[in-house]
Design an enzyme around this catalytic site. Sequence first.
Site, PDB file in Angstrom:
ATOM      1  N   LYS A  54       0.843  -1.204   0.000  1.00 58.98           N
ATOM      2  CA  LYS A  54       0.000   0.000   0.000  1.00 58.98           C
ATOM      3  C   LYS A  54       0.873   1.247   0.000  1.00 58.98           C
ATOM      4  CE  LYS A  54      -3.933  -2.266   2.098  1.00 58.98           C
ATOM      5  NZ  LYS A  54      -4.456  -2.818   3.348  1.00 58.98           N
ATOM      6  N   GLN A  98      -5.312  -2.098   9.311  1.00 62.89           N
ATOM      7  CA  GLN A  98      -4.971  -3.383   8.704  1.00 62.89           C
ATOM      8  C   GLN A  98      -5.444  -4.519   9.599  1.00 62.89           C
ATOM      9  OE1 GLN A  98      -3.416  -3.781   5.621  1.00 62.89           O
ATOM     10  NE2 GLN A  98      -3.911  -5.944   5.946  1.00 62.89           N
ATOM     11  N   ASP A 121     -12.018   2.043   3.497  1.00 66.24           N
ATOM     12  CA  ASP A 121     -12.266   0.601   3.350  1.00 66.24           C
ATOM     13  C   ASP A 121     -13.765   0.324   3.207  1.00 66.24           C
ATOM     14  OD1 ASP A 121     -10.103  -1.068   3.133  1.00 66.24           O
ATOM     15  OD2 ASP A 121      -9.770  -1.281   5.290  1.00 66.24           O
TER      16      ASP A 121
END
Length: 287
Positions: A54, A98, A121
Amino acid sequence: MSAKILDGKAIALELRESIRAEVDRQVAAGKPRPGLAVIMVGDDPASAVYVRNKKIACEKAGFNDVSEVLPAQTTQQEVLALIDKLNADESVHGIIVQLPVPAHIDPEEIIERISPCKDVDGFHPYNVGRLATRMPIMAPCTPHGVMTMLAKTGIQLRGLDAVVVGASNIVGVPQLLELLNERATVTVCHSATKNLAHKVAQADLVVVGVGIPEMVKGDWIKPGAIVIDVGINRMDDGRLVGDVEFEVAKEHASWITPVPGGVGPMTIATLLENTMKVAYHLDCKAK
Ligand code: NDP
């Protein structure tokens, strides 16, 4: 018949290049660079690889990467305090945590603490609710990336019989909502589903995200169906294998995604897309 390959690597590259071009335009016009904060707690090796990927993707897209790697013993309160700080920081447009987090951290409380307007997300219940009520502002990256890939086939989703295998909050359920919003007729299967092979065999479109290597057999696939394999399974010999028996399925399908190089690259590209949307295009009023 041998299926056409839906090349996620190429589609993701195209998307990332268009994002980079937009960032360059916006920055030239005096706007800030999009800022993405990836919070990782602990040192799970697979997560460390994702976070590094990322970071590289952020740099290539011209984003500011403001990731935070916290030690495994970080407390729930410390993670919440960091999220509060990032929520208030105008240079940060997207915040993600995460997963998985260590066992002493409650991921639901963490996700709900992220401002829905920075929840790139798309996991916050506010954003899930917006998607479910056909007013999406931030859709979960993997299923939304699948929709971007499906658009590349040029096939109308309206009226298709779709079967989604897997019903998790990050793959199957938002995939159901995305496909329903495009007016497909969707069946969602999970571990208690009876006659899975029969259900898959009825489908014009099959999306599989289960986490069991080659669980969906190639000869279940209806001739001409589109097959999207979200699964990523690392085998003992190091190979990456999907949840669909690719070699047989590709002889039945019209389009199919490979593993690796299918859905995987779309997830990070869509994360960048969501973050750029927050930076430049989203008028979000959620509190
Ligand atoms: P989860 O373990 O959270 O969910 C798995 C789902 O599969 C559950 O809904 C479960 O049912 C269902 N399931 C389990 N066994 C069966 C079975 N025998 N028949 C039908 N359904 C079954 O996994 P994730 O959704 O997080 O991930 C799924 C896969 O997708 C993994 O391989 C993961 O690595 C991959 N993935 C890939 C991403 C990408 O970027 N390409 C992103 C995210 C995930 P139940 O609900 O009843 O438990």
